[in-house]
Design a protein around this motif. Structure first.
Motif, PDB file in Angstrom:
ATOM      1  N   HIS A 269     100.482  96.147  50.411  1.00 32.15           N
ATOM      2  CA  HIS A 269     100.474  94.831  49.769  1.00 32.15           C
ATOM      3  C   HIS A 269      99.363  93.953  50.321  1.00 32.15           C
ATOM      4  N   LYS A 270      98.670  93.256  49.433  1.00 25.78           N
ATOM      5  CA  LYS A 270      97.686  92.253  49.829  1.00 25.78           C
ATOM      6  C   LYS A 270      98.026  90.944  49.138  1.00 25.78           C
ATOM      7  N   LYS A 271      97.935  89.862  49.863  1.00 20.20           N
ATOM      8  CA  LYS A 271      98.294  88.556  49.321  1.00 20.20           C
ATOM      9  C   LYS A 271      97.272  88.116  48.274  1.00 20.20           C
ATOM     10  N   PRO A 272      97.724  87.636  47.119  1.00 19.14           N
ATOM     11  CA  PRO A 272      96.786  87.139  46.116  1.00 19.14           C
ATOM     12  C   PRO A 272      96.019  85.931  46.638  1.00 19.14           C
ATOM     13  N   ASP A 273      94.751  85.810  46.238  1.00 14.41           N
ATOM     14  CA  ASP A 273      94.001  84.627  46.649  1.00 14.41           C
ATOM     15  C   ASP A 273      94.132  83.536  45.596  1.00 14.41           C
ATOM     16  N   VAL A 274      93.576  82.366  45.882  1.00 17.74           N
ATOM     17  CA  VAL A 274      93.755  81.209  45.011  1.00 17.74           C
ATOM     18  C   VAL A 274      93.209  81.463  43.606  1.00 17.74           C
ATOM     19  N   SER A 275      92.062  82.125  43.501  1.00 13.34           N
ATOM     20  CA  SER A 275      91.483  82.382  42.180  1.00 13.34           C
ATOM     21  C   SER A 275      92.384  83.276  41.340  1.00 13.34           C
ATOM     22  N   GLU A 276      93.040  84.237  41.974  1.00 17.49           N
ATOM     23  CA  GLU A 276      93.943  85.135  41.247  1.00 17.49           C
ATOM     24  C   GLU A 276      95.224  84.410  40.838  1.00 17.49           C
ATOM     25  N   ILE A 277      95.721  83.558  41.714  1.00 15.85           N
ATOM     26  CA  ILE A 277      96.905  82.757  41.376  1.00 15.85           C
ATOM     27  C   ILE A 277      96.590  81.834  40.205  1.00 15.85           C
ATOM     28  N   ASP A 278      95.440  81.186  40.260  1.00 14.56           N
ATOM     29  CA  ASP A 278      95.065  80.251  39.201  1.00 14.56           C
ATOM     30  C   ASP A 278      94.810  80.963  37.879  1.00 14.56           C
TER      31      ASP A 278
ATOM     32  N   GLY B  72     100.274  73.626  42.133  1.00 14.24           N
ATOM     33  CA  GLY B  72      98.823  73.495  42.102  1.00 14.24           C
ATOM     34  C   GLY B  72      98.213  73.132  43.437  1.00 14.24           C
ATOM     35  N   LYS B  73      98.990  73.259  44.493  1.00  9.04           N
ATOM     36  CA  LYS B  73      98.488  72.961  45.836  1.00  9.04           C
ATOM     37  C   LYS B  73      99.351  73.681  46.857  1.00  9.04           C
ATOM     38  N   ALA B  74      98.806  73.853  48.050  1.00 12.89           N
ATOM     39  CA  ALA B  74      99.558  74.500  49.123  1.00 12.89           C
ATOM     40  C   ALA B  74     100.599  73.530  49.680  1.00 12.89           C
ATOM     41  N   VAL B  75     101.798  74.027  49.912  1.00 15.78           N
ATOM     42  CA  VAL B  75     102.863  73.210  50.488  1.00 15.78           C
ATOM     43  C   VAL B  75     103.549  74.002  51.594  1.00 15.78           C
ATOM     44  N   THR B  76     104.211  73.285  52.481  1.00 16.82           N
ATOM     45  CA  THR B  76     104.964  73.914  53.572  1.00 16.82           C
ATOM     46  C   THR B  76     106.403  74.095  53.146  1.00 16.82           C
ATOM     47  N   ILE B  77     106.891  75.323  53.225  1.00 16.74           N
ATOM     48  CA  ILE B  77     108.255  75.602  52.779  1.00 16.74           C
ATOM     49  C   ILE B  77     109.273  74.830  53.617  1.00 16.74           C
ATOM     50  N   SER B  78     109.108  74.859  54.931  1.00 22.68           N
ATOM     51  CA  SER B  78     110.097  74.230  55.809  1.00 22.68           C
ATOM     52  C   SER B  78     110.231  72.730  55.550  1.00 22.68           C
ATOM     53  N   ALA B  79     109.143  72.094  55.145  1.00 26.78           N
ATOM     54  CA  ALA B  79     109.175  70.642  54.908  1.00 26.78           C
ATOM     55  C   ALA B  79     109.728  70.285  53.535  1.00 26.78           C
ATOM     56  N   ASN B  80     109.896  71.279  52.668  1.00 27.33           N
ATOM     57  CA  ASN B  80     110.303  70.976  51.289  1.00 27.33           C
ATOM     58  C   ASN B  80     111.608  71.641  50.861  1.00 27.33           C
ATOM     59  N   ARG B  81     112.228  72.390  51.753  1.00 28.46           N
ATOM     60  CA  ARG B  81     113.500  73.022  51.411  1.00 28.46           C
ATOM     61  C   ARG B  81     114.579  71.967  51.223  1.00 28.46           C
ATOM     62  N   GLY B  82     115.528  72.266  50.345  1.00 27.59           N
ATOM     63  CA  GLY B  82     116.650  71.365  50.142  1.00 27.59           C
ATOM     64  C   GLY B  82     116.333  70.155  49.291  1.00 27.59           C
TER      65      GLY B  82
END
Length: 206
Positions: free
Chosen positions: A104-113, A144-154
């Motif tokens: 597995h390789k993580k998709p980059d921003v261009s592929e996500i977009d 459409g932007k990077a976010v932190t999971i721990s800060a946004n859960r719940g």
């Protein structure tokens, strides 16, 4: 939300078109497009990162090891997977051949977009009340932007024209944990997030 392509008015239309997708180079090393599945009127949608090796071979989302974790979590949260629309932010398996294995390789921003076009259309057709972002890649695709999971859960996070989102970890995260007590803790948190999302979707449904 208007469809990105007005002629594609159903999930079947989208699935047929996505089978030949060439919007980014990932198709070259994948077996097939892995499109979403589930009811076209689902009030709850789950969005993961991308298909894994097993999904790429079978052609369905979340049928590999991470899918087994997700199924257990859905069951623990009293959610019937058959009532949920399940998809990925990226529809082709990004991988690096290593002998007989494909890593597995993580998709980059261009592929996500590039793949956001398909996700936008899925959202426009299904119109779920709540979308669960399973992991950082899914959250990036939806917001459409990077976010932190721990800060946004719940939290319920407003999405433009797509209802609301809940952000949690990807089930594969649990597979990478070594300690059993860590796995149990994170599994319970995942179940809590899924239950929270389902309750919010139910409350928003007429």
């Amino acid at each position: 939300m208007p469809l990105a392509h007005p002629e594609l008015t159903s999930l079947d239309d989208l699935r047929d078109q996505a089978a030949g997708c060439r919007r980014c180079p990932l198709w070259r090393h994948a077996t097939q497009t892995v499109f979403g599945e589930g009811p076209a009127d689902a009030s709850l949608m789950l969005v993961g990162e991308q298909p894994g090796d097993r999904e790429d071979v079978i052609g369905r989302p979340f049928v590999g090891p991470a899918g087994a974790v997700l199924d257990r979590a859905l069951d623990a949260a009293d959610i019937d997977r058959r009532d949920v629309y399940v998809t990925n932010a990226v529809k082709h398996f990004k991988n690096e051949p290593r002998g007989k294995r494909r890593l597995h390789k993580k998709p980059d921003v261009s592929e996500i977009d590039a793949c956001r076009w398909w996700l936008d259309n899925e959202l426009a057709v299904v119109r779920p009340a709540v979308v669960v972002a399973l992991g950082a890649t899914a959250a990036r695709a939806l917001l459409g932007k990077a976010v932190t999971i721990s800060a946004n859960r719940g939290k319920l996070i407003a999405l433009p024209d797509h209802g609301r989102a809940v952000i949690t970890v990807h089930p594969s995260y649990l597979l990478r944990l070594r300690e059993e007590h860590d796995k149990r803790r994170e599994f319970d948190l995942l179940v809590k997030d899924l239950r929270f999302a389902a309750d919010a979707a139910k409350a928003a449904s007429p």
